[in-house]
Design a protein around this motif. Sequence first.
Motif, PDB file in Angstrom:
ATOM      1  N   ASP A   1       2.211   1.749  -3.619  1.00  0.00           N
ATOM      2  CA  ASP A   1       1.167   2.281  -4.501  1.00  0.00           C
ATOM      3  C   ASP A   1       0.772   3.695  -4.098  1.00  0.00           C
ATOM      4  O   ASP A   1       0.572   4.566  -4.939  1.00  0.00           O
ATOM      5  CB  ASP A   1      -0.070   1.378  -4.479  1.00  0.00           C
ATOM      6  N   GLY A   2       0.659   3.924  -2.799  1.00  0.00           N
ATOM      7  CA  GLY A   2       0.237   5.230  -2.303  1.00  0.00           C
ATOM      8  C   GLY A   2       1.224   6.324  -2.660  1.00  0.00           C
ATOM      9  O   GLY A   2       0.836   7.377  -3.166  1.00  0.00           O
ATOM     10  N   PHE A   3       2.497   6.090  -2.429  1.00  0.00           N
ATOM     11  CA  PHE A   3       3.503   7.090  -2.764  1.00  0.00           C
ATOM     12  C   PHE A   3       3.528   7.333  -4.262  1.00  0.00           C
ATOM     13  O   PHE A   3       3.712   8.461  -4.730  1.00  0.00           O
ATOM     14  CB  PHE A   3       4.890   6.656  -2.279  1.00  0.00           C
TER      15      PHE A   3
ATOM     16  N   ALA B   1       0.832  -1.206   0.000  1.00  0.00           N
ATOM     17  CA  ALA B   1       0.000   0.000   0.000  1.00  0.00           C
ATOM     18  C   ALA B   1       0.864   1.254   0.000  1.00  0.00           C
ATOM     19  O   ALA B   1       0.559   2.233  -0.696  1.00  0.00           O
ATOM     20  CB  ALA B   1      -0.931  -0.004   1.203  1.00  0.00           C
ATOM     21  N   LEU B   2       1.945   1.230   0.761  1.00  0.00           N
ATOM     22  CA  LEU B   2       2.842   2.386   0.788  1.00  0.00           C
ATOM     23  C   LEU B   2       3.409   2.663  -0.600  1.00  0.00           C
ATOM     24  O   LEU B   2       3.453   3.811  -1.052  1.00  0.00           O
ATOM     25  CB  LEU B   2       3.988   2.145   1.778  1.00  0.00           C
TER      26      LEU B   2
END
Lengths: 196, 196
Positions: free
Chosen positions: A160-162, A157-158
């Motif tokens: 993809d999020g960044f 998630a980190l």
Amino acid sequence: MPKIGMEEPRRRALIDATIHEVGARGGMDVTVGQIARRAGMSTALAHHYFGNKERILLAAMRHILSTFGALVREELARVETPMQRLNAILDASMDRRHFEPETVAAWLAFYVQAQQSPEARRLLRVYALRLHSNLLHELKQLTDPARAARMAQALSALIDGFYIRHALQDQAPDRDDIIDILRDYTCRQLTETGQP
Amino acid sequence: MPKIGMEEPRRRALIDATIHEVGARGGMDVTVGQIARRAGMSTALAHHYFGNKERILLAAMRHILSTFGALVREELARVETPMQRLNAILDASMDRRHFEPETVAAWLAFYVQAQQSPEARRLLRVYALRLHSNLLHELKQLTDPARAARMAQALSALIDGFYIRHALQDQAPDRDDIIDILRDYTCRQLTETGQP
DNA sequence: CGTTTTTAATTGACTAGTCAATCAACAAAA
DNA sequence: TTTTGTTGATTGACTAGTCAATTAAAAACG
């Protein structure tokens, strides 16, 4: 003008043109005409090689995903210990090449197209699953299964999020800051404190 | 049939129809005709009230973002301590309402449109900035400024990352797992271990 | 109160333009 | 001559946006 053995370079040029055009226009609303013109041929020829527009877009998407996968595999082959391998995955996921504006825009656009096209959805699922299982494989050797699973989810998630934040905010952290954050996260999670 | 005072409900209906239509079709390639039909009126009337298609889409986007903001503010008003307020932001960001398929699809589509439309970009920037500064404000009271900044970046990315992953993977963690991960992250980060 | 005028709401039909996909035809290599 | 590469022109479907015309509520007027 017709030389033989044109199929492969033509397909390549079309895929390349598609990624650049999607990246430049910032969405999937590109026309076959634009793609073909950038690739230096007629729309009819683009249809000749790919049949229809969707297959052109899917081919471009497949190309981006396989480039990503190859890069991870390459980095992974270089190192030995689980911790090194974990860092290699994170480094490869944050490779500068993925942050070129065209690639980011194309990636984002593909995410949206995945909502409409089952095949696009399948492709993205494969990418997500592979990233997850790569991470999980290393993490299981570094901590207990429950924590490993949670960390794999969080790191995915980190990443993809960044990535998505980078796509549209100039004040988003840059590549090096992101890697710092990811390393800090893993480090803290793997350091045993109070909770079992 | 023409009753007076129709403007407000009509605008509302169009915005609502836009979100549903974008969500259902999974992208911004919706026609004014589709939106208008779903809202129970003619395309001409949609143009009458919003002028052009882009303004319809922007109004819908603004609506989603302000709904999100209002929800965070509401949750925030209920609690006192920094830690409670931090959790309130995380809870509100992961509220079930944001996970309705239509909203997720619309959100994603807006992210893409932000690449093309400066106004859409500006709106998303405002959202991202507000989330970041909300988080930062509470975190600064819980840890040193450098760590607070890093945590705010990481939490923002985690939220967006989980959201986007939820949009297209069925095996993505559900709301409760996500909240667990977020809480675990903050907890571990705020527990002082070795590093200063 | 009844009549006329104004104004908001609403639409069907139309314009002008775009785009994916097709096709017939042509050029060169094998 | 058959196959492969290539295109310009065309078709058919669809779309954003416009416009003149219609309806009914509200307001102004006598």
